[in-house]
Design an enzyme around this catalytic site. Structure first.
Site, mmCIF file in Angstrom:
data_model
loop_
_atom_site.group_PDB
_atom_site.id
_atom_site.type_symbol
_atom_site.label_atom_id
_atom_site.label_comp_id
_atom_site.label_asym_id
_atom_site.label_seq_id
_atom_site.Cartn_x
_atom_site.Cartn_y
_atom_site.Cartn_z
ATOM 1 N N GLU A 1 0.862 -1.194 0.000
ATOM 2 C CA GLU A 1 0.000 0.000 0.000
ATOM 3 C C GLU A 1 0.897 1.243 0.000
ATOM 4 O O GLU A 1 1.990 1.230 0.591
ATOM 5 C CB GLU A 1 -0.849 -0.020 1.275
ATOM 6 C CG GLU A 1 -1.634 1.240 1.578
ATOM 7 C CD GLU A 1 -2.288 1.220 2.965
ATOM 8 O OE1 GLU A 1 -1.734 0.575 3.879
ATOM 9 O OE2 GLU A 1 -3.361 1.844 3.093
ATOM 10 N N ASN B 1 -7.078 6.178 -1.711
ATOM 11 C CA ASN B 1 -5.959 5.279 -1.411
ATOM 12 C C ASN B 1 -6.120 4.122 -2.401
ATOM 13 O O ASN B 1 -7.019 3.291 -2.236
ATOM 14 C CB ASN B 1 -6.070 4.805 0.040
ATOM 15 C CG ASN B 1 -4.865 3.998 0.486
ATOM 16 O OD1 ASN B 1 -4.137 3.461 -0.347
ATOM 17 N ND2 ASN B 1 -4.667 3.900 1.795
ATOM 18 N N LYS C 1 -9.367 1.913 -1.998
ATOM 19 C CA LYS C 1 -9.570 1.349 -0.665
ATOM 20 C C LYS C 1 -10.919 1.758 -0.079
ATOM 21 O O LYS C 1 -11.243 2.949 -0.012
ATOM 22 C CB LYS C 1 -8.444 1.814 0.269
ATOM 23 C CG LYS C 1 -8.473 1.216 1.671
ATOM 24 C CD LYS C 1 -7.244 1.692 2.422
ATOM 25 C CE LYS C 1 -7.142 1.078 3.804
ATOM 26 N NZ LYS C 1 -5.910 1.552 4.504
ATOM 27 N N GLU D 1 -6.291 8.542 7.833
ATOM 28 C CA GLU D 1 -6.770 8.112 6.511
ATOM 29 C C GLU D 1 -8.156 8.671 6.203
ATOM 30 O O GLU D 1 -8.456 9.017 5.066
ATOM 31 C CB GLU D 1 -6.777 6.586 6.404
ATOM 32 C CG GLU D 1 -5.375 5.988 6.330
ATOM 33 C CD GLU D 1 -5.383 4.542 5.888
ATOM 34 O OE1 GLU D 1 -4.919 3.688 6.656
ATOM 35 O OE2 GLU D 1 -5.864 4.265 4.779
ATOM 36 N N CYS E 1 -4.797 -3.124 2.790
ATOM 37 C CA CYS E 1 -4.544 -2.982 4.218
ATOM 38 C C CYS E 1 -5.723 -3.326 5.121
ATOM 39 O O CYS E 1 -6.065 -4.477 5.274
ATOM 40 C CB CYS E 1 -4.006 -1.593 4.501
ATOM 41 S SG CYS E 1 -3.049 -1.585 6.020
ATOM 42 N N ASN F 1 0.262 -1.034 5.173
ATOM 43 C CA ASN F 1 1.167 -0.262 6.035
ATOM 44 C C ASN F 1 0.532 -0.333 7.414
ATOM 45 O O ASN F 1 -0.453 0.381 7.680
ATOM 46 C CB ASN F 1 1.227 1.218 5.637
ATOM 47 C CG ASN F 1 1.974 1.524 4.356
ATOM 48 O OD1 ASN F 1 2.498 2.612 4.181
ATOM 49 N ND2 ASN F 1 2.019 0.611 3.424
HETATM 50 N N1 ING Z 1 -3.308 0.306 8.590
HETATM 51 C C1 ING Z 1 -3.758 -0.484 9.667
HETATM 52 C C2 ING Z 1 -4.371 -1.810 9.234
HETATM 53 O O1 ING Z 1 -5.574 -1.985 9.174
HETATM 54 C C3 ING Z 1 -5.027 -0.630 11.725
HETATM 55 C C4 ING Z 1 -4.666 0.264 10.575
HETATM 56 C C5 ING Z 1 -4.079 -1.405 12.353
HETATM 57 C C6 ING Z 1 -6.316 -0.694 12.107
HETATM 58 C C7 ING Z 1 -4.450 -2.270 13.381
HETATM 59 C C8 ING Z 1 -6.705 -1.551 13.146
HETATM 60 C C9 ING Z 1 -5.749 -2.321 13.794
HETATM 61 O O2 ING Z 1 -3.562 -2.727 9.041
HETATM 62 C C10 ING Z 1 -3.959 0.681 7.450
HETATM 63 N N2 ING Z 1 -3.241 1.460 6.605
HETATM 64 O O3 ING Z 1 -5.112 0.360 7.209
#
Ligand code: ING
Length: 301
Positions: free
Chosen positions: A46, A106, A123, A142, A168, A193
């Protein structure tokens, strides 16, 4: 019976000050290594062209838009498409898309082995928040910088394989995989990411993050009888750690390739897409087994 050698081009950290030129050079180096290892389809992360900028609170529109691409390929990304065409490698990679109408997504694109764009995904599941959140150890903006995707969850037959893309956070939502699975998807590519720690200061650390990512990717693969490639941008970006954990998963949910570092690292898996047929024609024969008359709640609330 179609076979493709699938590669995952995990990328290490991209610092805020790193130029797109330097990043593209790293992506090309990974593609050249992929060619030397027989890769025919290469999956990048991503937002592969820049640092994960949604961690930064910005108010100036020009400063925000500097992180976005107005055309794809553009002058800076053209060398990557030319290299892909030269090496005969199909690819997906994610980037921040600014449309001529001024909309921000995204996005990820899919190319064939001639370097032609055959598909685009924007996304849909955007995590995080819109305004500066003082409660968080770091920001995840985001929802501030992107609109939810408006293209749905399409699939394309590319190089003989039914391919779909997600990005992601999409991998954490079973609806993503089922919407692709219902279209007969055989390879789902997912760049990510993912911060190594939870910005809301929960006890959740890297161990949990890696487990939840792998759980989501394996479940999506098994429950839809599809290969899945989940490929990270990893490493410490301006002091903010992103997890690695890139994997390629087979249609039975088994991990068949795994990154070991948080750097630029290529993982490779020969995939035989006829392996998707058994699950799709037996336990996950959706037409025979699903009872949609009982599923209304999923789309109605
Ligand atoms: N990053 C993270 C993901 O979903 C996240 C945000 C991390 C949300 C962990 C909830 C828990 O992997 C992106 N860019 O979506």
């Amino acid at each position: 019976m179609t076979q493709l050698v699938v590669g995952g081009a995990q990328m290490g950290a991209i610092q805020r000050a790193d130029s797109r030129k330097a990043v593209i050079a790293r992506m090309i180096a990974l593609m050249e290594e992929a060619a030397s290892r027989g890769v025919e389809m290469l999956v990048y992360p991503e937002l592969a062209l820049t640092t994960f900028f949604p961690r930064w609170y910005m108010e100036d529109a020009a400063e925000v838009d500097a992180w976005f691409e107005r055309e794809m390929p553009g002058p800076q990304t053209a060398p990557l498409f030319e290299k892909a065409r030269e090496l005969g490698i199909a690819m997906t990679f994610g980037y921040a898309e600014l449309t001529p109408e001024g909309r921000h997504f995204n996005t990820s694109i899919l190319t064939n082995r001639k370097g032609e764009i055959v598909g685009k995904y924007r996304k849909i599941h955007l995590p995080g928040h819109v305004e500066y959140d003082t409660e968080r150890a770091f920001q995840h903006l985001e929802k501030r910088y992107f609109e939810p995707g408006d293209l749905g969850f399409p699939v394309w037959r590319n190089e003989g394989v039914v391919m779909g893309m997600a990005i992601c956070n999409d991998r954490r939502w079973p609806e993503t995989f089922r919407c692709l699975g219902l279209q007969g998807v055989e390879l789902v590519t997912i760049g990510y990411n993912t911060p190594s720690v939870n910005s809301q200061m929960s006890a959740e650390g890297l161990k949990e993050r890696l487990f939840h990512s792998e759980l989501s990717l394996q479940a999506g693969a098994y429950q839809n009888a599809t290969y899945v490639a989940g490929i990270a941008k990893a490493g410490v970006e301006d002091g903010h750690p992103l997890m690695g954990g890139s994997i390629i998963v087979d249609p039975n949910g088994f991990v068949i390739a795994r990154a070991e570092t948080e750097e630029d690292e290529l993982i490779v898996a020969p995939c035989d897409f006829s392996a998707c047929a058994f699950g799709k024609s037996t336990i996950f024969d959706f037409a025979r087994h699903r009872r949609i008359e009982h599923y209304g709640r999923i789309t109605s609330q």
